[in-house]
Motif scaffolding. Sequence first.
Motif, PDB file in Angstrom:
ATOM      1  N   SER A 131     -65.740  66.247 -51.694  1.00 44.10           N
ATOM      2  CA  SER A 131     -66.492  65.374 -50.796  1.00 44.10           C
ATOM      3  C   SER A 131     -65.570  64.672 -49.816  1.00 44.10           C
ATOM      4  N   ALA A 132     -64.314  64.348 -50.276  1.00 46.62           N
ATOM      5  CA  ALA A 132     -63.375  63.690 -49.371  1.00 46.62           C
ATOM      6  C   ALA A 132     -62.953  64.625 -48.257  1.00 46.62           C
ATOM      7  N   LYS A 133     -62.803  65.908 -48.580  1.00 46.40           N
ATOM      8  CA  LYS A 133     -62.408  66.871 -47.562  1.00 46.40           C
ATOM      9  C   LYS A 133     -63.495  67.085 -46.528  1.00 46.40           C
ATOM     10  N   SER A 134     -64.768  67.005 -46.981  1.00 42.76           N
ATOM     11  CA  SER A 134     -65.862  67.306 -46.076  1.00 42.76           C
ATOM     12  C   SER A 134     -66.107  66.194 -45.060  1.00 42.76           C
ATOM     13  N   GLN A 135     -65.595  65.003 -45.352  1.00 39.75           N
ATOM     14  CA  GLN A 135     -65.823  63.892 -44.444  1.00 39.75           C
ATOM     15  C   GLN A 135     -64.843  63.975 -43.276  1.00 39.75           C
ATOM     16  N   PRO A 136     -65.339  63.883 -42.051  1.00 38.51           N
ATOM     17  CA  PRO A 136     -64.429  63.926 -40.900  1.00 38.51           C
ATOM     18  C   PRO A 136     -63.548  62.687 -40.854  1.00 38.51           C
ATOM     19  N   VAL A 137     -62.306  62.886 -40.490  1.00 42.92           N
ATOM     20  CA  VAL A 137     -61.332  61.801 -40.419  1.00 42.92           C
ATOM     21  C   VAL A 137     -60.862  61.668 -38.990  1.00 42.92           C
ATOM     22  N   GLN A 138     -60.973  60.470 -38.438  1.00 45.80           N
ATOM     23  CA  GLN A 138     -60.508  60.247 -37.081  1.00 45.80           C
ATOM     24  C   GLN A 138     -58.980  60.348 -37.021  1.00 45.80           C
ATOM     25  N   PRO A 139     -58.441  60.940 -35.959  1.00 47.51           N
ATOM     26  CA  PRO A 139     -56.979  61.090 -35.870  1.00 47.51           C
ATOM     27  C   PRO A 139     -56.215  59.774 -35.947  1.00 47.51           C
ATOM     28  N   ASP A 140     -56.822  58.673 -35.496  1.00 52.96           N
ATOM     29  CA  ASP A 140     -56.098  57.409 -35.553  1.00 52.96           C
ATOM     30  C   ASP A 140     -56.020  56.846 -36.964  1.00 52.96           C
ATOM     31  N   ALA A 141     -56.689  57.487 -37.934  1.00 51.41           N
ATOM     32  CA  ALA A 141     -56.610  57.068 -39.331  1.00 51.41           C
ATOM     33  C   ALA A 141     -55.639  57.928 -40.133  1.00 51.41           C
TER      34      ALA A 141
ATOM     35  N   HIS B 216     -38.908  65.361 -59.437  1.00 51.15           N
ATOM     36  CA  HIS B 216     -39.967  65.724 -60.375  1.00 51.15           C
ATOM     37  C   HIS B 216     -41.325  65.857 -59.704  1.00 51.15           C
ATOM     38  N   PHE B 217     -41.521  65.233 -58.545  1.00 57.63           N
ATOM     39  CA  PHE B 217     -42.802  65.243 -57.868  1.00 57.63           C
ATOM     40  C   PHE B 217     -42.595  65.550 -56.385  1.00 57.63           C
ATOM     41  N   VAL B 218     -43.687  65.981 -55.754  1.00 52.92           N
ATOM     42  CA  VAL B 218     -43.677  66.249 -54.319  1.00 52.92           C
ATOM     43  C   VAL B 218     -44.810  65.457 -53.684  1.00 52.92           C
ATOM     44  N   LEU B 219     -44.468  64.639 -52.700  1.00 56.42           N
ATOM     45  CA  LEU B 219     -45.444  63.851 -51.948  1.00 56.42           C
ATOM     46  C   LEU B 219     -45.849  64.612 -50.700  1.00 56.42           C
ATOM     47  N   THR B 220     -47.155  64.633 -50.425  1.00 56.12           N
ATOM     48  CA  THR B 220     -47.673  65.296 -49.231  1.00 56.12           C
ATOM     49  C   THR B 220     -48.738  64.411 -48.594  1.00 56.12           C
ATOM     50  N   ALA B 221     -48.726  64.340 -47.286  1.00 53.00           N
ATOM     51  CA  ALA B 221     -49.782  63.654 -46.544  1.00 53.00           C
ATOM     52  C   ALA B 221     -50.664  64.707 -45.884  1.00 53.00           C
ATOM     53  N   VAL B 222     -51.969  64.600 -46.127  1.00 53.82           N
ATOM     54  CA  VAL B 222     -52.955  65.481 -45.498  1.00 53.82           C
ATOM     55  C   VAL B 222     -53.972  64.588 -44.794  1.00 53.82           C
ATOM     56  N   GLN B 223     -53.776  64.401 -43.524  1.00 54.37           N
ATOM     57  CA  GLN B 223     -54.589  63.496 -42.717  1.00 54.37           C
ATOM     58  C   GLN B 223     -54.527  62.079 -43.298  1.00 54.37           C
ATOM     59  N   ASP B 224     -55.600  61.587 -43.945  1.00 50.98           N
ATOM     60  CA  ASP B 224     -55.571  60.229 -44.496  1.00 50.98           C
ATOM     61  C   ASP B 224     -55.427  60.215 -46.008  1.00 50.98           C
ATOM     62  N   ARG B 225     -55.005  61.348 -46.593  1.00 54.66           N
ATOM     63  CA  ARG B 225     -54.857  61.436 -48.044  1.00 54.66           C
ATOM     64  C   ARG B 225     -53.386  61.579 -48.426  1.00 54.66           C
ATOM     65  N   VAL B 226     -53.041  60.983 -49.558  1.00 59.60           N
ATOM     66  CA  VAL B 226     -51.724  61.157 -50.171  1.00 59.60           C
ATOM     67  C   VAL B 226     -51.912  62.008 -51.417  1.00 59.60           C
ATOM     68  N   VAL B 227     -51.197  63.117 -51.472  1.00 61.99           N
ATOM     69  CA  VAL B 227     -51.302  64.050 -52.591  1.00 61.99           C
ATOM     70  C   VAL B 227     -49.958  64.117 -53.297  1.00 61.99           C
ATOM     71  N   ILE B 228     -49.960  63.932 -54.618  1.00 63.53           N
ATOM     72  CA  ILE B 228     -48.755  64.009 -55.429  1.00 63.53           C
ATOM     73  C   ILE B 228     -48.880  65.227 -56.350  1.00 63.53           C
ATOM     74  N   ARG B 229     -47.892  66.098 -56.309  1.00 64.30           N
ATOM     75  CA  ARG B 229     -47.863  67.298 -57.150  1.00 64.30           C
ATOM     76  C   ARG B 229     -46.633  67.267 -58.056  1.00 64.30           C
ATOM     77  N   ARG B 230     -46.770  67.897 -59.197  1.00 71.70           N
ATOM     78  CA  ARG B 230     -45.615  68.115 -60.054  1.00 71.70           C
ATOM     79  C   ARG B 230     -44.727  69.186 -59.433  1.00 71.70           C
ATOM     80  N   ALA B 231     -43.434  68.985 -59.472  1.00 71.14           N
ATOM     81  CA  ALA B 231     -42.524  69.933 -58.843  1.00 71.14           C
ATOM     82  C   ALA B 231     -42.344  71.202 -59.658  1.00 71.14           C
TER      83      ALA B 231
END
Length: 490
Positions: A63-73, A21-36
Amino acid sequence: MDFTEIYKQSSGIVAFSPGAHFVLTAVQDRVVIRRADTFQITRTWLSSSDAQSSQVSSRSQGSAKSQPVQPDAWITHASWSNDSEYLLAACAKRGVVNIFKLRDESWNARVNVGTESLVKAEWAPDGRSILCFSSWGLRVTIWSLITGTCTYIQYPLHPDRGYGFRPDGRYLIIAERHKSKDTLGVYDASELYRLVRHFPLPTSTLASLSISPNGDYVAIWEGPMEFRVYILNLSGNTVGSFTPDLDPGYGIRSVVWHPSGFFLLVAGWDDKIHILERLTWGPVALLELQSRIGNPVIVWREPSDWLEKTQGRGFLSYERLQPPHSIAVGRPDFSKGNPKSGVVQLSFNVSGTLLLARFESAPTAVFLYAFPSASDHDVPTRPEASVSLAPKLKSVLIHTNPVVAARWNPVRKGSLAISCGTGSIYLWSDEWVGDDATGESEEVAECVGIPARQFNAQDIRWAPDGKGLILLDKEAFCCAFEVEDEEQPV
């Protein structure tokens, strides 16, 4: 097939929920859940160790996207619990595991591994415990969400291939290294991972282990320099072992159980597949890579330049060749380490009636064998009776580029998806029923273009219900779903 839009992902972390029913995605340090069904975002969390696992609403995503995320995070591991109620997101480089609850956005938990650091984190079958493997094989820590306590298991041998749960989830079976000796521990998951048995192994350097589908046996095998597999029961007794009469000179590369548990397939670097049966754990059949394919094998070949001609839109059938047909087989240099040979994949369909094999000496080909059905009374007790159990080569699919992924449908027994790292996917099925009066099923092999300018499917994954596919590029993904204009075979 219908394709979705292309979305961002990192580290190849995209997964359907167990209920699809859902799709989990990781984008750098964010977890995104979408309806399938609509692919609309329903949840987004930050998993950075600098934040307190706070949820990010859709209004603040910019605003979360605009913030730089270190690769180790960045998130290195993320997965669903078995009931889709919880999900974890781990950052191995910072030793942090965040746990979120899908239906309670205010609930979250966190595991800080500390100075021992983190290599891997995953769910236990109960969906309420998390296994965290520390660096350097120091220990595995099992954290319970119910009790808030943890259990330690010292010196696991391989965090990626040296453990497994019995199919019913009751016992954790894990290879360990104590006093320079290979050992196996059996832990009761229903009693806070209480140690049930602990016994030495006959291996000198254990490479991996595999638990039988019925949970009665464990296959273990030696490292890369010795071709030997042992079969043990959960009491620690060695019930069988196998080594070829002619030593191939290298170790074992692939081991897989038949879904019935009656057969064990073992393959090395010499393009041979040995089939062992459960009564004596002796060989009953041998499959070898064939460069010349004759009748009655069906040979399919990808049409040349079809992707450029169709511009990646639509689909086209494979060319069906008339056997005999010859396949280019490379000659590996065995004087060097890791020669380009051997079986790189062995996998059964859901019913165990078809076996898929890929050989590194023939990287563009996929071999499909018709595997005989087996039951207790079918297993031969005499060597001459094993002829009836020998699998027969059924079909060969030949591609222009090397195959990078081939996955059986988890629900339908005659459905296969293949990827060659290009802008297309390939589908094979033997479930299509023609219009003739016989009503017998036929084979169909199709090339399907991905309608995108720059997208190469480096990996493919089926949805749990077998109705959709995740297509993964290096930093993006999309999904493909069957068009249900008619009843699909099961």
